[in-house]
Design an enzyme around this catalytic site. Structure first.
Site, PDB file in Angstrom:
ATOM      1  N   THR A  14       0.825  -1.217   0.000  1.00  0.00           N
ATOM      2  CA  THR A  14       0.000   0.000   0.000  1.00  0.00           C
ATOM      3  C   THR A  14       0.859   1.266   0.000  1.00  0.00           C
ATOM      4  OG1 THR A  14      -0.052  -0.161   2.392  1.00  0.00           O
ATOM      5  CG2 THR A  14      -1.965  -1.042   1.217  1.00  0.00           C
ATOM      6  N   ALA A  16       4.183   3.971  -1.063  1.00  0.00           N
ATOM      7  CA  ALA A  16       4.625   4.643  -2.288  1.00  0.00           C
ATOM      8  C   ALA A  16       5.485   3.706  -3.141  1.00  0.00           C
ATOM      9  CB  ALA A  16       5.405   5.909  -1.920  1.00  0.00           C
ATOM     10  N   VAL A  17       6.427   3.010  -2.512  1.00  0.00           N
ATOM     11  CA  VAL A  17       7.319   2.119  -3.274  1.00  0.00           C
ATOM     12  C   VAL A  17       6.598   0.826  -3.646  1.00  0.00           C
ATOM     13  CG1 VAL A  17       9.458   0.771  -3.208  1.00  0.00           C
ATOM     14  CG2 VAL A  17       9.414   3.055  -2.188  1.00  0.00           C
ATOM     15  N   ARG A 102      21.904  -4.052   3.549  1.00  0.00           N
ATOM     16  CA  ARG A 102      22.760  -3.644   2.428  1.00  0.00           C
ATOM     17  C   ARG A 102      24.249  -3.876   2.632  1.00  0.00           C
ATOM     18  NH1 ARG A 102      19.672   1.988   1.592  1.00  0.00           N
ATOM     19  NH2 ARG A 102      17.787   1.120   0.662  1.00  0.00           N
ATOM     20  N   CYS A 133      18.158   5.020  -3.058  1.00  0.00           N
ATOM     21  CA  CYS A 133      17.781   5.705  -4.310  1.00  0.00           C
ATOM     22  C   CYS A 133      18.880   6.646  -4.819  1.00  0.00           C
ATOM     23  CB  CYS A 133      16.495   6.485  -4.086  1.00  0.00           C
ATOM     24  SG  CYS A 133      16.394   7.261  -2.476  1.00  0.00           S
ATOM     25  N   GLN A 160      16.701  15.995  -2.796  1.00  0.00           N
ATOM     26  CA  GLN A 160      15.824  14.826  -2.829  1.00  0.00           C
ATOM     27  C   GLN A 160      14.365  15.181  -2.563  1.00  0.00           C
ATOM     28  OE1 GLN A 160      19.428  12.276  -0.778  1.00  0.00           O
ATOM     29  NE2 GLN A 160      17.413  11.340  -0.675  1.00  0.00           N
ATOM     30  N   SER A 163       8.727  12.400  -1.961  1.00  0.00           N
ATOM     31  CA  SER A 163       8.176  11.053  -2.163  1.00  0.00           C
ATOM     32  C   SER A 163       9.134   9.990  -1.615  1.00  0.00           C
ATOM     33  CB  SER A 163       7.880  10.799  -3.637  1.00  0.00           C
ATOM     34  OG  SER A 163       9.061  10.939  -4.396  1.00  0.00           O
ATOM     35  N   LYS A 236      25.169   6.319   3.635  1.00  0.00           N
ATOM     36  CA  LYS A 236      24.721   5.226   2.758  1.00  0.00           C
ATOM     37  C   LYS A 236      25.381   5.391   1.391  1.00  0.00           C
ATOM     38  CE  LYS A 236      20.056   4.977   4.737  1.00  0.00           C
ATOM     39  NZ  LYS A 236      18.662   5.454   4.533  1.00  0.00           N
ATOM     40  N   HIS A 264      14.806  12.706  -7.666  1.00  0.00           N
ATOM     41  CA  HIS A 264      15.945  13.242  -6.920  1.00  0.00           C
ATOM     42  C   HIS A 264      16.925  13.836  -7.931  1.00  0.00           C
ATOM     43  CE1 HIS A 264      14.273  11.374  -3.514  1.00  0.00           C
ATOM     44  NE2 HIS A 264      15.173  10.439  -3.243  1.00  0.00           N
TER      45      HIS A 264
HETATM   46  P1  NAP Z   1       5.167   4.487   2.721  1.00  0.00           P
HETATM   47  O1  NAP Z   1       4.548   5.089   1.527  1.00  0.00           O
HETATM   48  O2  NAP Z   1       5.022   5.155   4.035  1.00  0.00           O
HETATM   49  O3  NAP Z   1       4.631   2.985   2.843  1.00  0.00           O
HETATM   50  C1  NAP Z   1       4.991   2.139   3.913  1.00  0.00           C
HETATM   51  C2  NAP Z   1       4.486   0.731   3.619  1.00  0.00           C
HETATM   52  O4  NAP Z   1       4.926  -0.145   4.674  1.00  0.00           O
HETATM   53  C3  NAP Z   1       2.965   0.643   3.607  1.00  0.00           C
HETATM   54  O5  NAP Z   1       2.550  -0.345   2.708  1.00  0.00           O
HETATM   55  C4  NAP Z   1       2.657   0.207   5.026  1.00  0.00           C
HETATM   56  O6  NAP Z   1       1.431  -0.457   5.182  1.00  0.00           O
HETATM   57  C5  NAP Z   1       3.796  -0.780   5.249  1.00  0.00           C
HETATM   58  N1  NAP Z   1       3.993  -1.030   6.665  1.00  0.00           N
HETATM   59  C6  NAP Z   1       4.227  -0.116   7.639  1.00  0.00           C
HETATM   60  N2  NAP Z   1       4.268  -0.732   8.842  1.00  0.00           N
HETATM   61  C7  NAP Z   1       4.033  -2.043   8.614  1.00  0.00           C
HETATM   62  C8  NAP Z   1       3.919  -3.179   9.452  1.00  0.00           C
HETATM   63  N3  NAP Z   1       4.061  -3.099  10.765  1.00  0.00           N
HETATM   64  N4  NAP Z   1       3.676  -4.386   8.873  1.00  0.00           N
HETATM   65  C9  NAP Z   1       3.527  -4.488   7.528  1.00  0.00           C
HETATM   66  N5  NAP Z   1       3.610  -3.434   6.692  1.00  0.00           N
HETATM   67  C10 NAP Z   1       3.864  -2.232   7.226  1.00  0.00           C
HETATM   68  O7  NAP Z   1       6.724   4.311   2.523  1.00  0.00           O
HETATM   69  P2  NAP Z   1       7.546   4.048   1.165  1.00  0.00           P
HETATM   70  O8  NAP Z   1       8.015   5.335   0.632  1.00  0.00           O
HETATM   71  O9  NAP Z   1       6.788   3.130   0.268  1.00  0.00           O
HETATM   72  O10 NAP Z   1       8.832   3.326   1.723  1.00  0.00           O
HETATM   73  C11 NAP Z   1       8.763   2.082   2.348  1.00  0.00           C
HETATM   74  C12 NAP Z   1      10.168   1.599   2.662  1.00  0.00           C
HETATM   75  O11 NAP Z   1      10.861   1.343   1.452  1.00  0.00           O
HETATM   76  C13 NAP Z   1      11.022   2.629   3.392  1.00  0.00           C
HETATM   77  O12 NAP Z   1      10.796   2.568   4.767  1.00  0.00           O
HETATM   78  C14 NAP Z   1      12.414   2.251   2.985  1.00  0.00           C
HETATM   79  O13 NAP Z   1      12.963   1.287   3.851  1.00  0.00           O
HETATM   80  C15 NAP Z   1      12.216   1.671   1.605  1.00  0.00           C
HETATM   81  N6  NAP Z   1      12.588   2.654   0.583  1.00  0.00           N
HETATM   82  C16 NAP Z   1      13.687   2.401  -0.126  1.00  0.00           C
HETATM   83  C17 NAP Z   1      14.097   3.302  -1.091  1.00  0.00           C
HETATM   84  C18 NAP Z   1      15.340   3.055  -1.843  1.00  0.00           C
HETATM   85  O14 NAP Z   1      16.047   3.980  -2.039  1.00  0.00           O
HETATM   86  N7  NAP Z   1      15.634   1.892  -2.300  1.00  0.00           N
HETATM   87  C19 NAP Z   1      13.371   4.439  -1.345  1.00  0.00           C
HETATM   88  C20 NAP Z   1      12.236   4.685  -0.606  1.00  0.00           C
HETATM   89  C21 NAP Z   1      11.860   3.764   0.352  1.00  0.00           C
HETATM   90  P3  NAP Z   1       0.113   0.348   5.696  1.00  0.00           P
HETATM   91  O15 NAP Z   1      -0.390   1.128   4.515  1.00  0.00           O
HETATM   92  O16 NAP Z   1      -0.797  -0.749   6.101  1.00  0.00           O
HETATM   93  O17 NAP Z   1       0.539   1.209   6.836  1.00  0.00           O
HETATM   94  C1  3JM Z   2      14.651   5.278   2.269  1.00  0.00           C
HETATM   95  O1  3JM Z   2      11.721   2.995   8.500  1.00  0.00           O
HETATM   96  C2  3JM Z   2      12.796   2.703   7.984  1.00  0.00           C
HETATM   97  O2  3JM Z   2      13.643   2.001   8.568  1.00  0.00           O
HETATM   98  C3  3JM Z   2      13.079   3.139   6.578  1.00  0.00           C
HETATM   99  C4  3JM Z   2      13.894   4.370   6.416  1.00  0.00           C
HETATM  100  C5  3JM Z   2      14.167   4.633   4.937  1.00  0.00           C
HETATM  101  C6  3JM Z   2      15.228   4.021   4.249  1.00  0.00           C
HETATM  102  C7  3JM Z   2      16.042   2.975   4.913  1.00  0.00           C
HETATM  103  O3  3JM Z   2      16.925   3.307   5.715  1.00  0.00           O
HETATM  104  O4  3JM Z   2      15.789   1.806   4.620  1.00  0.00           O
HETATM  105  C8  3JM Z   2      13.357   5.544   4.264  1.00  0.00           C
HETATM  106  C9  3JM Z   2      13.595   5.854   2.939  1.00  0.00           C
HETATM  107  C10 3JM Z   2      15.471   4.347   2.921  1.00  0.00           C
HETATM  108  C11 3JM Z   2      16.586   3.757   2.167  1.00  0.00           C
HETATM  109  O5  3JM Z   2      16.393   3.402   1.012  1.00  0.00           O
HETATM  110  O6  3JM Z   2      17.717   3.649   2.674  1.00  0.00           O
END
Ligand code: NAP
Ligand code: 3JM
Length: 358
Positions: A14, A16-17, A102, A133, A160, A163, A236, A264
């Protein structure tokens, strides 16, 4: 186990990613035999579309991964820390988008355009990590320059978008922007003191996601501060670049959150061992996989986030020699942080995994 199609779980479906991962699986026609959408208990009862059909969102539990082949994780570091090993134990290959695994030596950290062969080492832990990212887009642009002239040092500043922090941050910026734009009554006939007065109530607004207001502001903090006074986001970029591209490269980064929605941007300065002219850099980058060069200063052609949104390629422009040193280059690198910075990179890893290693 090679199959015609795979059972795929999206953890954080649900978000953003996660939501973009589902869209990318559809768009690239990844061979999916069954899709399982997982999120927190808060989302139970919701449905999401995949290939025109509605699928229920299930609560993530310890038994979510029985029979699942591939798990795409993006629900935060603590969720991955707990559930990725459980999934891996059940035979699910995890592609994790968080920072949690990582830097573990036995977990491959992969940008397909840069180090696809590292995927082979997934077998030890059944986990592959997707880089940050900001690292991904920088390395897509720097790989061809490193191959041609050996990069010795990188100085990068990032700009950055919100989103990258998720849905709550997008909402926070929108709410603040609406409030400011509608309450500040100013036009160009007025004096600047009137603008200052209009801004004054917004100097200390209460925030939920960021430490300060993000609307009409730049915040030189992404993620937490570490002992060396760099932020974790900055480190990172240092750690991941060394692991993916070359451990001998020296990297220093400043990561800044700016009030843009998607994409970004990065100002990247590199010093190389062998001279690369701006012209050579343009030619190398024009041929590089995953890169699109937008560089025609006379016609004001350069990358901006509006052009990068929804685009798979990383956009590179403002390519010029650093006139302060013999072998230096400056670049402006822009990419869709949710696509190539997260969801697309993860699905590309999954594609290589099933093509070459299953
Ligand atoms: P987001 O829009 O806030 O979405 C968070 C997602 O995690 C939602 O689907 C949420 O579900 C779920 N979630 C939260 N708590 C949970 C739990 N206890 N059990 C199961 N699911 C749970 O955040 P986002 O931007 O998509 O980012 C999510 C994660 O992806 C980040 O925290 C980060 O680690 C990673 N990320 C990586 C990059 C990258 O550079 N590779 C970039 C951005 C993010 P609900 O809707 O039910 O709350
Ligand atoms: C991008 O809640 C968390 O631990 C996620 C924080 C986060 C991260 C991460 O550290 O995994 C938010 C957005 C990242 C990332 O890609 O490093």
């Amino acid at each position: 186990m090679k199959k015609d199609a795979y059972k795929v779980a999206v953890v954080g479906a649900t978000g953003a990613v996660g939501n973009t991962m589902t869209r990318v699986l559809e768009k690239r026609d990844f061979p999916v035999s069954e899709i399982v959408l997982l999120a927190s208990g808060r989302s139970t009862g919701r449905t999401l579309k995949f290939k025109g059909k509605d699928y229920p969102v299930h609560e993530l539990t310890e038994s979510s991964f029985k029979g699942i082949d591939i798990g795409l994780f993006s629900a935060g570091g603590s969720i991955s820390a707990k559930f990725a090993p459980i999934a891996a134990q059940d035979g699910c290959i995890v592609i994790d988008n968080t920072a949690h695994f990582r830097m573990e030596p036995d977990v491959p950290l992969v940008v397909p355009e840069v180090n696809p062969d590292a995927i082979a080492r997934y077998t030890t832990r059944n986990i592959i990590a997707n880089p940050n990212c900001s690292t991904i887009q920088m390395l897509v642009a720097l790989k061809p320059l490193h191959d041609a002239g050996k990069i010795l040092r990188i100085v990068v500043s990032t700009y950055q978008s919100v989103s990258g922090t998720g849905k709550d941050a997008i909402e926070e910026m929108l709410v603040q922007s609406r409030e400011m734009a509608s309450s500040i009554q100013w036009n160009k006939e007025d004096g600047l003191d009137k603008l200052w007065q209009g801004l004054s109530p917004f100097r200390t607004v209460k925030t939920n996601v960021y430490p300060y207001r993000i609307a009409f502001e730049c915040l030189p903090q992404i993620d937490i501060f570490l002992e060396n006074d760099y932020t974790k986001e900055e480190m990172k970029m240092v750690w991941e670049t060394k692991k993916i591209l070359d451990p001998s490269i020296r990297v220093t980064a400043t990561a800044v959150r700016v009030p843009t929605f998607f994409g970004h941007s990065e100002s990247v300065n590199v010093e190389t061992e062998k001279k690369i002219t701006a012209q050579q850099a343009k030619e190398l980058l024009s041929k590089a996989p995953g890169v699109k060069v937008l560089d025609d200063p006379a016609n004001k052609v350069y990358p901006v986030t509006a052009l990068a949104g929804g685009e798979d390629d990383t956009l590179v422009g403002r390519i010029r020699e650093d006139e302060s040193i013999p072998n230096g280059l400056n670049l402006w690198v822009v990419s869709d942080n949710i696509l190539k910075g997260a969801a697309l990179n993860a699905v590309q890893i999954a594609e290589i995994l099933i093509d070459k290693y299953l």
